[in-house]
Structures are given as structure tokens and as C-alpha cells.
Write an enzyme that holds these catalytic residues in place. Sequence first.
Site, PDB file in Angstrom:
ATOM      1  N   PRO A  10       0.845  -1.111   0.024  1.00  0.00           N
ATOM      2  CA  PRO A  10       0.033  -0.003   0.042  1.00  0.00           C
ATOM      3  C   PRO A  10       0.652   1.125  -0.010  1.00  0.00           C
ATOM      4  O   PRO A  10       1.786   1.106   0.688  1.00  0.00           O
ATOM      5  CB  PRO A  10      -0.887  -0.164   1.312  1.00  0.00           C
ATOM      6  N   ASN A  11       0.282   2.165  -0.776  1.00  0.00           N
ATOM      7  CA  ASN A  11       0.934   3.768  -0.778  1.00  0.00           C
ATOM      8  C   ASN A  11       2.218   3.695  -1.655  1.00  0.00           C
ATOM      9  O   ASN A  11       2.581   4.857  -1.861  1.00  0.00           O
ATOM     10  CB  ASN A  11       1.124   4.157   0.578  1.00  0.00           C
ATOM     11  N   ARG A  18       5.527  11.068  -2.109  1.00  0.00           N
ATOM     12  CA  ARG A  18       5.095  10.801  -0.766  1.00  0.00           C
ATOM     13  C   ARG A  18       6.420  10.695   0.239  1.00  0.00           C
ATOM     14  O   ARG A  18       7.417  10.055  -0.222  1.00  0.00           O
ATOM     15  CB  ARG A  18       4.704   9.475  -0.686  1.00  0.00           C
ATOM     16  N   TYR A  23      11.725   8.420   1.624  1.00  0.00           N
ATOM     17  CA  TYR A  23      11.670   7.508   0.390  1.00  0.00           C
ATOM     18  C   TYR A  23      12.383   8.037  -0.871  1.00  0.00           C
ATOM     19  O   TYR A  23      12.688   7.397  -1.809  1.00  0.00           O
ATOM     20  CB  TYR A  23      10.381   7.372   0.066  1.00  0.00           C
ATOM     21  N   ASN A  74       7.507  -5.986  -0.960  1.00  0.00           N
ATOM     22  CA  ASN A  74       7.755  -4.814  -0.158  1.00  0.00           C
ATOM     23  C   ASN A  74       6.361  -4.786   0.328  1.00  0.00           C
ATOM     24  O   ASN A  74       5.483  -3.897  -0.347  1.00  0.00           O
ATOM     25  CB  ASN A  74       7.970  -3.319  -0.764  1.00  0.00           C
ATOM     26  N   ALA A  77       3.307  -0.891   4.822  1.00  0.00           N
ATOM     27  CA  ALA A  77       2.559  -0.690   6.227  1.00  0.00           C
ATOM     28  C   ALA A  77       2.129  -2.190   6.799  1.00  0.00           C
ATOM     29  O   ALA A  77       2.209  -2.427   7.887  1.00  0.00           O
ATOM     30  CB  ALA A  77       1.548  -0.179   6.002  1.00  0.00           C
ATOM     31  N   HIS A  80       3.939  -4.725   9.108  1.00  0.00           N
ATOM     32  CA  HIS A  80       4.031  -4.464  10.643  1.00  0.00           C
ATOM     33  C   HIS A  80       2.448  -4.748  11.516  1.00  0.00           C
ATOM     34  O   HIS A  80       2.442  -4.904  12.536  1.00  0.00           O
ATOM     35  CB  HIS A  80       4.293  -3.116  11.187  1.00  0.00           C
ATOM     36  N   ASP A  87       0.599 -15.384   6.827  1.00  0.00           N
ATOM     37  CA  ASP A  87       0.203 -16.717   6.670  1.00  0.00           C
ATOM     38  C   ASP A  87       0.186 -17.325   5.134  1.00  0.00           C
ATOM     39  O   ASP A  87       0.448 -18.496   5.057  1.00  0.00           O
ATOM     40  CB  ASP A  87      -1.210 -16.897   7.392  1.00  0.00           C
ATOM     41  N   GLU A  98      11.932 -10.071   1.359  1.00  0.00           N
ATOM     42  CA  GLU A  98      11.169  -8.777   1.756  1.00  0.00           C
ATOM     43  C   GLU A  98      12.233  -7.640   1.682  1.00  0.00           C
ATOM     44  O   GLU A  98      13.405  -7.987   2.146  1.00  0.00           O
ATOM     45  CB  GLU A  98      10.902  -9.018   3.351  1.00  0.00           C
ATOM     46  N   HIS A 100      12.775  -3.317   1.763  1.00  0.00           N
ATOM     47  CA  HIS A 100      12.007  -2.060   2.401  1.00  0.00           C
ATOM     48  C   HIS A 100      13.178  -0.852   1.752  1.00  0.00           C
ATOM     49  O   HIS A 100      14.176  -1.047   1.690  1.00  0.00           O
ATOM     50  CB  HIS A 100      11.969  -1.949   3.796  1.00  0.00           C
ATOM     51  N   LEU A 101      12.580   0.116   1.185  1.00  0.00           N
ATOM     52  CA  LEU A 101      13.356   1.351   0.754  1.00  0.00           C
ATOM     53  C   LEU A 101      13.877   1.916   1.948  1.00  0.00           C
ATOM     54  O   LEU A 101      15.212   2.129   1.642  1.00  0.00           O
ATOM     55  CB  LEU A 101      12.391   2.405   0.180  1.00  0.00           C
ATOM     56  N   SER A 102      13.404   1.916   3.013  1.00  0.00           N
ATOM     57  CA  SER A 102      14.075   2.795   4.018  1.00  0.00           C
ATOM     58  C   SER A 102      14.338   1.690   5.109  1.00  0.00           C
ATOM     59  O   SER A 102      13.944   0.573   4.932  1.00  0.00           O
ATOM     60  CB  SER A 102      12.763   3.582   4.955  1.00  0.00           C
ATOM     61  N   ARG A 107      13.621   3.722  12.402  1.00  0.00           N
ATOM     62  CA  ARG A 107      12.496   4.515  12.168  1.00  0.00           C
ATOM     63  C   ARG A 107      11.980   4.357  13.517  1.00  0.00           C
ATOM     64  O   ARG A 107      12.361   4.130  14.510  1.00  0.00           O
ATOM     65  CB  ARG A 107      11.879   4.330  10.890  1.00  0.00           C
ATOM     66  N   ARG A 111       7.704   0.314  13.644  1.00  0.00           N
ATOM     67  CA  ARG A 111       8.357  -0.322  12.221  1.00  0.00           C
ATOM     68  C   ARG A 111       9.315  -1.202  12.444  1.00  0.00           C
ATOM     69  O   ARG A 111       9.723  -1.766  11.641  1.00  0.00           O
ATOM     70  CB  ARG A 111       8.799   0.881  11.399  1.00  0.00           C
TER      71      ARG A 111
HETATM   72  C1  DQA Z   1       8.300   0.606   3.597  1.00  0.00           C
HETATM   73  C2  DQA Z   1       8.327   0.818   5.338  1.00  0.00           C
HETATM   74  C3  DQA Z   1       7.348   0.657   5.847  1.00  0.00           C
HETATM   75  O1  DQA Z   1       7.353   1.014   7.317  1.00  0.00           O
HETATM   76  C4  DQA Z   1       6.071   1.700   5.207  1.00  0.00           C
HETATM   77  O2  DQA Z   1       4.889   1.646   5.972  1.00  0.00           O
HETATM   78  C5  DQA Z   1       5.883   1.924   3.924  1.00  0.00           C
HETATM   79  C6  DQA Z   1       7.391   1.584   3.121  1.00  0.00           C
HETATM   80  C7  DQA Z   1       9.720   0.938   3.054  1.00  0.00           C
HETATM   81  O3  DQA Z   1       9.796   0.377   1.937  1.00  0.00           O
HETATM   82  O4  DQA Z   1      10.666   1.577   3.529  1.00  0.00           O
HETATM   83  O5  DQA Z   1       4.972   2.235   3.336  1.00  0.00           O
HETATM   84  O6  DQA Z   1       8.203  -0.652   3.427  1.00  0.00           O
END
Ligand code: DQA
Length: 145
Positions: A10-11, A18, A23, A74, A77, A80, A87, A98, A100-102, A107, A111
Site C-alpha cells: 500500500p501507498n 510521498r 523515500y 515490499n 505498512a 507491521h 500466513d 522482503e 524496504h526502501l527505508s 525509524r 516499524r
Molecule cells: C516501507 C516501510 C514501511 O514501514 C512503510 O509503511 C512503507 C514503506 C519501505 O519500503 O521503507 O510504506 O515498506
Amino acid sequence: MRKILVIHGPNLNLLGTREVDVYGSVTIGEINKDLKKHAKARKVALEIVQFNHEGDIVEKVGSASGKFDAILINPAAYTHTSVAIRDAISAVSIPTVEVHLSNIYAREEFRHTSLIAPVARGQVSGFGKMSYILGLEAAISMIGK
Ligand code: DQA
């Protein structure tokens, strides 16, 4: 040819505008372009999807058996919060990376916990769009060619 499913959570469709301080200005289109270029050079096929809804991710993962050799995700959100995605990954037994950009561990405390990490083969976190390329490389090395 080996096939890898790439899932953006998401997002991530909003990347570029954003929280640029967190990011960067990279867009999902740029990430996907880089992934495709890398996949072509490494001779693997990709299907790339983005979902804002948890259930859509659960369904995509749940129907991936026999179609994909690895998953690069990725979960954003849902990393978490989502027992359902965890599952689903566990249920299909497809090796999963898995990303993650950040750096989620640098953080907010909420997270720092990933519900996905225990069912993933590994995690790449904190390298911006490079996290995806490193994750793809990890997926390729897991499944061989
Ligand atoms: C994220 C880190 C998550 O905590 C956050 O909710 C995201 C992006 C990342 O790619 O750093 O939406 O997955």
C-alpha cells in the site's frame, strides 16, 4: 525461464511525492523499469503488481503456487500488521524476499517489528530503490537459473 512475482504494498504507488525526505523522489515506475532491466540481463521473468488492499495481496500470494519460483515483496505498512499476508507466504512455501526502501529499524518503534520476516528467506532494508535490485539478486541466487 524462472519467474519471480514482485509485489508492492500500500501507498507505494505514491512514491515520488510521498514523504520524499524518507523515500526519496524515486517513483514506482522507475523502480519497475530498473527491476525489468535487471531481470532481462539475468534472464528471469517478472510479474509486477501493486495493491493497496491487504486481501488483494493475500489472494495474489495464495494463487502463486506453481506459477512463480520466488516472491519479492515490499509489504509496506502491512509489514507491521498483517498476519494474513504472513500466513499466505507461509502457506504457499515459495521462497520470499522482503524488501524496504527505508531502514525500518532506524525509524519509529512500531516499524521495528516485521511479521513477514520470520516467513521470508531474508530481508533487505534501507537502500532505497537498490533494496529491490539487491532483493531480486537474492531471489535469483535462491532459486538458481
Ligand atoms: C516501507 C516501510 C514501511 O514501514 C512503510 O509503511 C512503507 C514503506 C519501505 O519500503 O521503507 O510504506 O515498506
